[in-house]
Design a protein around this motif. Structure first.
Motif, PDB file in Angstrom:
ATOM      1  N   ALA A   1      11.397  -4.793  23.105  1.00  0.00           N
ATOM      2  CA  ALA A   1      11.091  -4.451  21.718  1.00  0.00           C
ATOM      3  C   ALA A   1       9.672  -3.905  21.588  1.00  0.00           C
ATOM      4  CB  ALA A   1      11.270  -5.680  20.829  1.00  0.00           C
ATOM      5  N   ALA A   2       8.726  -4.521  22.298  1.00  0.00           N
ATOM      6  CA  ALA A   2       7.332  -4.060  22.243  1.00  0.00           C
ATOM      7  C   ALA A   2       7.197  -2.663  22.831  1.00  0.00           C
ATOM      8  CB  ALA A   2       6.435  -5.045  22.994  1.00  0.00           C
ATOM      9  N   LEU A   3       7.888  -2.412  23.932  1.00  0.00           N
ATOM     10  CA  LEU A   3       7.814  -1.093  24.557  1.00  0.00           C
ATOM     11  C   LEU A   3       8.430  -0.010  23.667  1.00  0.00           C
ATOM     12  CD1 LEU A   3       8.750  -2.125  28.211  1.00  0.00           C
ATOM     13  CD2 LEU A   3       6.526  -1.288  27.448  1.00  0.00           C
ATOM     14  N   GLU A   4       9.556  -0.328  23.056  1.00  0.00           N
ATOM     15  CA  GLU A   4      10.197   0.650  22.176  1.00  0.00           C
ATOM     16  C   GLU A   4       9.314   0.954  20.970  1.00  0.00           C
ATOM     17  OE1 GLU A   4      14.288   1.288  19.540  1.00  0.00           O
ATOM     18  OE2 GLU A   4      14.116  -0.467  20.847  1.00  0.00           O
TER      19      GLU A   4
ATOM     20  N   ILE B   1       5.055   4.350  18.135  1.00  0.00           N
ATOM     21  CA  ILE B   1       3.675   4.360  17.641  1.00  0.00           C
ATOM     22  C   ILE B   1       2.891   5.503  18.270  1.00  0.00           C
ATOM     23  CG2 ILE B   1       1.478   3.115  17.701  1.00  0.00           C
ATOM     24  CD1 ILE B   1       3.191   0.513  17.499  1.00  0.00           C
ATOM     25  N   MET B   2       3.038   5.680  19.574  1.00  0.00           N
ATOM     26  CA  MET B   2       2.276   6.718  20.271  1.00  0.00           C
ATOM     27  C   MET B   2       2.691   8.119  19.845  1.00  0.00           C
ATOM     28  SD  MET B   2      -0.184   5.529  21.922  1.00  0.00           S
ATOM     29  CE  MET B   2      -0.665   7.090  22.660  1.00  0.00           C
ATOM     30  N   GLN B   3       3.946   8.288  19.521  1.00  0.00           N
ATOM     31  CA  GLN B   3       4.385   9.603  19.053  1.00  0.00           C
ATOM     32  C   GLN B   3       3.704   9.937  17.723  1.00  0.00           C
ATOM     33  OE1 GLN B   3       8.614  10.242  19.099  1.00  0.00           O
ATOM     34  NE2 GLN B   3       8.497  12.102  17.865  1.00  0.00           N
ATOM     35  N   LEU B   4       3.652   8.955  16.826  1.00  0.00           N
ATOM     36  CA  LEU B   4       2.989   9.172  15.546  1.00  0.00           C
ATOM     37  C   LEU B   4       1.479   9.327  15.733  1.00  0.00           C
ATOM     38  CD1 LEU B   4       4.926   6.516  13.438  1.00  0.00           C
ATOM     39  CD2 LEU B   4       5.206   8.999  13.344  1.00  0.00           C
ATOM     40  N   TYR B   5       0.918   8.561  16.654  1.00  0.00           N
ATOM     41  CA  TYR B   5      -0.524   8.605  16.928  1.00  0.00           C
ATOM     42  C   TYR B   5      -0.924   9.965  17.500  1.00  0.00           C
ATOM     43  CZ  TYR B   5      -4.989   6.959  18.997  1.00  0.00           C
ATOM     44  OH  TYR B   5      -6.293   6.779  19.358  1.00  0.00           O
ATOM     45  N   ASP B   6      -0.166  10.435  18.476  1.00  0.00           N
ATOM     46  CA  ASP B   6      -0.482  11.712  19.121  1.00  0.00           C
ATOM     47  C   ASP B   6      -0.304  12.894  18.164  1.00  0.00           C
ATOM     48  OD1 ASP B   6      -1.129  10.468  21.499  1.00  0.00           O
ATOM     49  OD2 ASP B   6       0.862  10.737  22.380  1.00  0.00           O
ATOM     50  N   ASP B   7       0.729  12.805  17.318  1.00  0.00           N
ATOM     51  CA  ASP B   7       0.999  13.893  16.372  1.00  0.00           C
ATOM     52  C   ASP B   7       0.104  13.820  15.134  1.00  0.00           C
ATOM     53  OD1 ASP B   7       2.972  14.700  18.100  1.00  0.00           O
ATOM     54  OD2 ASP B   7       4.630  13.862  16.913  1.00  0.00           O
TER      55      ASP B   7
ATOM     56  N   GLY C   1       4.711 -14.951  24.871  1.00  0.00           N
ATOM     57  CA  GLY C   1       3.738 -14.012  24.336  1.00  0.00           C
ATOM     58  C   GLY C   1       3.877 -12.658  25.003  1.00  0.00           C
ATOM     59  N   VAL C   2       3.982 -11.603  24.209  1.00  0.00           N
ATOM     60  CA  VAL C   2       4.065 -10.231  24.712  1.00  0.00           C
ATOM     61  C   VAL C   2       3.090  -9.370  23.915  1.00  0.00           C
ATOM     62  CG1 VAL C   2       5.526  -8.175  24.924  1.00  0.00           C
ATOM     63  CG2 VAL C   2       6.472 -10.438  25.444  1.00  0.00           C
ATOM     64  N   ILE C   3       2.229  -8.664  24.614  1.00  0.00           N
ATOM     65  CA  ILE C   3       1.284  -7.740  23.987  1.00  0.00           C
ATOM     66  C   ILE C   3       1.347  -6.421  24.738  1.00  0.00           C
ATOM     67  CG2 ILE C   3      -1.146  -7.263  23.508  1.00  0.00           C
ATOM     68  CD1 ILE C   3      -1.560 -10.297  23.221  1.00  0.00           C
ATOM     69  N   PHE C   4       1.647  -5.353  24.016  1.00  0.00           N
ATOM     70  CA  PHE C   4       1.720  -4.028  24.631  1.00  0.00           C
ATOM     71  C   PHE C   4       0.607  -3.159  24.067  1.00  0.00           C
ATOM     72  CE2 PHE C   4       3.827   0.321  24.795  1.00  0.00           C
ATOM     73  CZ  PHE C   4       3.507   0.515  26.130  1.00  0.00           C
ATOM     74  N   TRP C   5      -0.156  -2.565  24.983  1.00  0.00           N
ATOM     75  CA  TRP C   5      -1.246  -1.647  24.631  1.00  0.00           C
ATOM     76  C   TRP C   5      -0.740  -0.231  24.887  1.00  0.00           C
ATOM     77  CZ3 TRP C   5      -5.895  -0.622  28.322  1.00  0.00           C
ATOM     78  CH2 TRP C   5      -6.790   0.267  27.704  1.00  0.00           C
TER      79      TRP C   5
ATOM     80  N   GLU D   1       9.981  -2.059  11.791  1.00  0.00           N
ATOM     81  CA  GLU D   1      11.414  -1.806  11.669  1.00  0.00           C
ATOM     82  C   GLU D   1      12.096  -1.839  13.034  1.00  0.00           C
ATOM     83  OE1 GLU D   1      14.423   1.700   9.975  1.00  0.00           O
ATOM     84  OE2 GLU D   1      12.268   2.047  10.099  1.00  0.00           O
ATOM     85  N   ILE D   2      11.485  -1.198  14.017  1.00  0.00           N
ATOM     86  CA  ILE D   2      12.070  -1.164  15.357  1.00  0.00           C
ATOM     87  C   ILE D   2      12.170  -2.569  15.939  1.00  0.00           C
ATOM     88  CG2 ILE D   2      11.604  -0.455  17.750  1.00  0.00           C
ATOM     89  CD1 ILE D   2      10.420   2.154  16.546  1.00  0.00           C
ATOM     90  N   ILE D   3      11.094  -3.323  15.847  1.00  0.00           N
ATOM     91  CA  ILE D   3      11.071  -4.660  16.440  1.00  0.00           C
ATOM     92  C   ILE D   3      12.045  -5.594  15.731  1.00  0.00           C
ATOM     93  CG2 ILE D   3       9.641  -6.708  16.843  1.00  0.00           C
ATOM     94  CD1 ILE D   3       7.232  -4.719  17.041  1.00  0.00           C
TER      95      ILE D   3
END
Length: 272
Positions: free
Chosen positions: A16-19, A24-30, A121-125, A53-55
């Motif tokens: 879920a964190a990876l998805e 997030i990165m697509q919105l961030y990059d664009d 605990g899961v944290i994705f950067w 929503e995704i998570i």
């Protein structure tokens, strides 16, 4: 439906964190996101809402019997929450200010709280494509391009005298924090953005301590506490009392500290 074991729950949280991180990165990059202000004047963006929503959709589909508590959704009251033996605790983007400022210091936080303590605990950067994760009793780990495996806090050669590395906020006045956190020791500083990334850097031995003064929520520490504890460190309220989860009307944390090497005499050093 048969009971899902802890390892499978950890994998669900990681996926879920990876998805969410990918979206997030697509919105961030664009640069394709909108910024808003909450009632408490903290920032939120359309990327926070998309990640949420995704998570939540993934967790509801795969673990329908486990309640979800997220920063970005309406919160159940304590009367309802205290019936939860376990629940998912989510911060879709920890470090929204950093996301908006484009510093790259933001992360996705997912924790499973069981009997009022972090179990997973899961944290994705996303900008660093780095995933930190832990399951209580099984150690802490990092998955990163070219650098994956178990992680642990930095062990100081001389706990009483060695120079300590303080993870310092890019946004908070550092003089106030340092005066409370490490006035009695020689120190170096490492500026970072989100609370969870500072905690992860302590868990993997890149820093030794971090103090957060000001308003945060339980979702800011749940995943971090599991990872830091499994790496050999600890998270406390700044007065060294334990942090609580799902036990008060408010979901706000007190000021808190994240500490690495437990042989360091932190109680003597910190002047809160």
């Amino acid at each position: 439906m048969s009971e899902i074991n802890d390892e499978a729950l950890l994998q669900i949280a990681k996926d879920a964190a990876l998805e969410a991180g990918e979206a997030i990165m697509q919105l961030y990059d664009d640069g394709d996101f909108e910024s808003y202000q909450k009632d408490d004047e903290s920032p939120v963006t359309s990327a926070d809402y998309k990640a949420n929503e995704i998570i939540t959709d993934r967790l509801k589909a795969l673990t329908p019997d486990i309640p979800i508590l997220s920063e970005e959704t309406k919160h159940a009251n304590l009367h309802e929450r205290r019936t939860w033996q376990r629940y998912w605790l989510i911060d879709p983007i920890d470090g929204t200010q950093e996301f908006i400022a484009r510093s790259g210091d933001f992360a996705v936080n997912i924790a499973l709280i069981e009997n009022n303590q972090p179990k997973i605990g899961v944290i994705f950067w996303p900008p660093g494509q780095t995933l930190y994760y832990a399951l209580s009793g099984h150690g802490a780990f990092k998955d990163s391009p070219g650098d994956s495996g178990p992680i642990s806090v930095r062990k100081l050669d001389d706990p009483d005298n060695s120079v300590v590395i303080l993870a310092i906020s890019r946004r908070q006045p550092r003089e106030r924090v340092v005066s409370k956190l490490c006035a009695k020791r020689v120190y170096q500083t490492l500026p970072l953005g989100s609370c969870s990334l500072k905690s992860c850097f302590i868990a993997e031995g890149k820093a030794d301590a971090f103090m957060r003064l000001g308003v945060t929520g339980e979702w800011d520490t749940g995943a971090s506490q599991c990872i830091v504890s499994e790496a050999g460190g600890a998270i406390y309220a700044a007065d060294f009392e334990p942090l609580s989860y799902n036990q008060r009307n408010t979901l706000e944390n007190p000021d808190f500290i994240v500490l690495g090497d437990q042989s360091v005499p932190w109680r003597d050093i910190i002047q809160y």
